[in-house]
Design an enzyme around this catalytic site. Structure first.
Site, PDB file in Angstrom:
ATOM      1  N   GLY A  57       9.558   1.659   9.926  1.00  0.00           N
ATOM      2  CA  GLY A  57       8.603   1.219  10.958  1.00  0.00           C
ATOM      3  C   GLY A  57       9.215   0.245  11.953  1.00  0.00           C
ATOM      4  O   GLY A  57       8.558  -0.182  12.897  1.00  0.00           O
ATOM      5  N   GLY A  60      12.233  -0.244   6.564  1.00  0.00           N
ATOM      6  CA  GLY A  60      12.452  -0.416   7.998  1.00  0.00           C
ATOM      7  C   GLY A  60      12.208   0.818   8.839  1.00  0.00           C
ATOM      8  O   GLY A  60      12.496   0.806  10.031  1.00  0.00           O
ATOM      9  N   THR A  66       4.279  -4.167   6.826  1.00  0.00           N
ATOM     10  CA  THR A  66       4.026  -3.263   7.957  1.00  0.00           C
ATOM     11  C   THR A  66       4.113  -1.818   7.472  1.00  0.00           C
ATOM     12  O   THR A  66       4.892  -1.524   6.565  1.00  0.00           O
ATOM     13  CB  THR A  66       5.064  -3.527   9.067  1.00  0.00           C
ATOM     14  OG1 THR A  66       4.867  -4.855   9.548  1.00  0.00           O
ATOM     15  CG2 THR A  66       4.923  -2.565  10.241  1.00  0.00           C
ATOM     16  N   GLU A  76      10.089  -8.425   8.068  1.00  0.00           N
ATOM     17  CA  GLU A  76       9.707  -8.154   6.673  1.00  0.00           C
ATOM     18  C   GLU A  76      10.617  -8.917   5.716  1.00  0.00           C
ATOM     19  O   GLU A  76      10.167  -9.460   4.707  1.00  0.00           O
ATOM     20  CB  GLU A  76       9.802  -6.647   6.385  1.00  0.00           C
ATOM     21  CG  GLU A  76       8.681  -5.858   7.041  1.00  0.00           C
ATOM     22  CD  GLU A  76       8.790  -4.355   6.831  1.00  0.00           C
ATOM     23  OE1 GLU A  76       7.773  -3.681   6.995  1.00  0.00           O
ATOM     24  OE2 GLU A  76       9.889  -3.865   6.516  1.00  0.00           O
ATOM     25  N   ASP A 101       4.079  -5.243   0.725  1.00  0.00           N
ATOM     26  CA  ASP A 101       4.745  -4.396   1.716  1.00  0.00           C
ATOM     27  C   ASP A 101       5.048  -3.010   1.135  1.00  0.00           C
ATOM     28  O   ASP A 101       5.071  -2.835  -0.097  1.00  0.00           O
ATOM     29  CB  ASP A 101       6.063  -5.078   2.157  1.00  0.00           C
ATOM     30  CG  ASP A 101       6.479  -4.685   3.565  1.00  0.00           C
ATOM     31  OD1 ASP A 101       5.920  -3.716   4.107  1.00  0.00           O
ATOM     32  OD2 ASP A 101       7.379  -5.339   4.114  1.00  0.00           O
ATOM     33  N   GLY A 102       5.315  -2.070   2.020  1.00  0.00           N
ATOM     34  CA  GLY A 102       5.701  -0.726   1.594  1.00  0.00           C
ATOM     35  C   GLY A 102       7.216  -0.605   1.521  1.00  0.00           C
ATOM     36  O   GLY A 102       7.943  -1.593   1.671  1.00  0.00           O
TER      37      GLY A 102
HETATM   38  C1  A5P Z   1       8.273  -0.963   8.068  1.00  0.00           C
HETATM   39  O1  A5P Z   1       9.333  -1.378   8.874  1.00  0.00           O
HETATM   40  C2  A5P Z   1       8.762  -0.355   6.782  1.00  0.00           C
HETATM   41  O2  A5P Z   1       9.630  -1.146   6.048  1.00  0.00           O
HETATM   42  C3  A5P Z   1       7.600   0.102   5.932  1.00  0.00           C
HETATM   43  O3  A5P Z   1       7.223  -0.870   5.020  1.00  0.00           O
HETATM   44  C4  A5P Z   1       8.009   1.340   5.238  1.00  0.00           C
HETATM   45  O4  A5P Z   1       8.540   2.209   6.227  1.00  0.00           O
HETATM   46  C5  A5P Z   1       6.880   2.026   4.508  1.00  0.00           C
HETATM   47  O5  A5P Z   1       5.941   2.520   5.399  1.00  0.00           O
HETATM   48  P1  A5P Z   1       4.750   3.463   4.933  1.00  0.00           P
HETATM   49  O6  A5P Z   1       3.871   2.653   4.044  1.00  0.00           O
HETATM   50  O7  A5P Z   1       4.059   3.826   6.218  1.00  0.00           O
HETATM   51  O8  A5P Z   1       5.342   4.636   4.256  1.00  0.00           O
END
Ligand code: A5P
Length: 225
Positions: free
Chosen positions: A98, A96, A26, A104, A82-83
């Site tokens: 997001g 987290g 996400t 995740e 994932d990011g």
């Molecule tokens: C989501 O809950 C987060 O773990 C995202 O993976 C993290 O915040 C990275 O998001 P961006 O790719 O938008 O920086």
């Protein structure tokens, strides 16, 4: 920044192989990955299925025509992409921002490999500048907060734009913790946080990441094995 994330997403999507079950993370970088993956499926006719860590990623995957299954329908994911919000040289991470940390982490632990996609600004020597999100059950959350506060320099409930509490897809609240920096042992902090009744999950991820794609301002993307 968007262009860097787009390149990271494209580089990461290039390692997907025909027949794989793919976990979708996400966030904005994960969204670029989903777009690049959908393009590969379109152009190369790959047969893959995806599962998602959030409704947002699921919606995007469906809109782009990716084949989608429910988490209940699978036992194992080949790779989750994932990011992250911060990552250190030991591949320990804070995730987290997001709000999808619980799902995740469930996807990450169900995966043969967790591939992380970050721009270089997320790479740090030690964790702790970013806030550590902690997902908590709503029941008695003010008591949970009091315990969380004893481990943090600040502990604030995450709210939405309208000031109301942010509620996760699993119907929990999130408290964002600023803790004493640097976090010398994310594992220890994670254990301390999880001992508190009401804590469901933390945004500390360690001993779990596989390959890392890092995007730089000059447009290059490096792969760390
Ligand atoms: C989501 O809950 C987060 O773990 C995202 O993976 C993290 O915040 C990275 O998001 P961006 O790719 O938008 O920086």
């Amino acid at each position: 920044m968007d262009q860097i994330k787009e390149r990271i997403g494209q580089a990461a999507a290039s390692i997907v192989e025909d027949g794989m079950v793919i976990g979708l993370g996400t966030g904005s970088t994960a969204a670029y990955f989903i777009q690049a993956l959908a393009k590969r499926v379109d152009v190369e006719g790959l047969t893959i299925v995806t599962v998602a860590s959030s409704h947002t990623s699921e919606k995007l995957a469906r809109e782009l025509g990716l084949s989608f299954v429910s988490m209940d329908a699978i036992d194992m994911i080949d790779i989750t992409f994932d990011g992250a919000d911060e990552i250190d040289p030991q591949k320990q991470m804070i995730k987290g921002a997001g709000g999808a940390l619980l799902k995740e982490k469930i996807l990450a632990y169900a995966s043969r490999e967790l591939v992380i996609m970050v721009d270089s600004s997320k790479c740090v020597d030690t964790l702790g500048k970013a806030k550590v999100p902690v997902e908590v059950v709503q029941f008695g959350h003010h008591l949970t907060q009091a315990h969380l506060s004893s481990l943090a320099t600040s502990c604030t409930m995450r709210t939405r734009g309208d000031g109301k509490p942010f509620i996760t897809e699993s119907q929990h609240f999130i408290y964002d913790l600023l803790v004493e920096s640097p976090i010398n042992s994310p594992a220890l902090l994670d254990q301390q946080l999880r001992k508190i009744p009401g804590v469901v999950e933390t945004g500390l991820f360690y001993n779990i990441a596989g390959r890392i794609f890092i995007g730089y301002n000059d447009g290059t993307v490096k792969l760390l094995s």
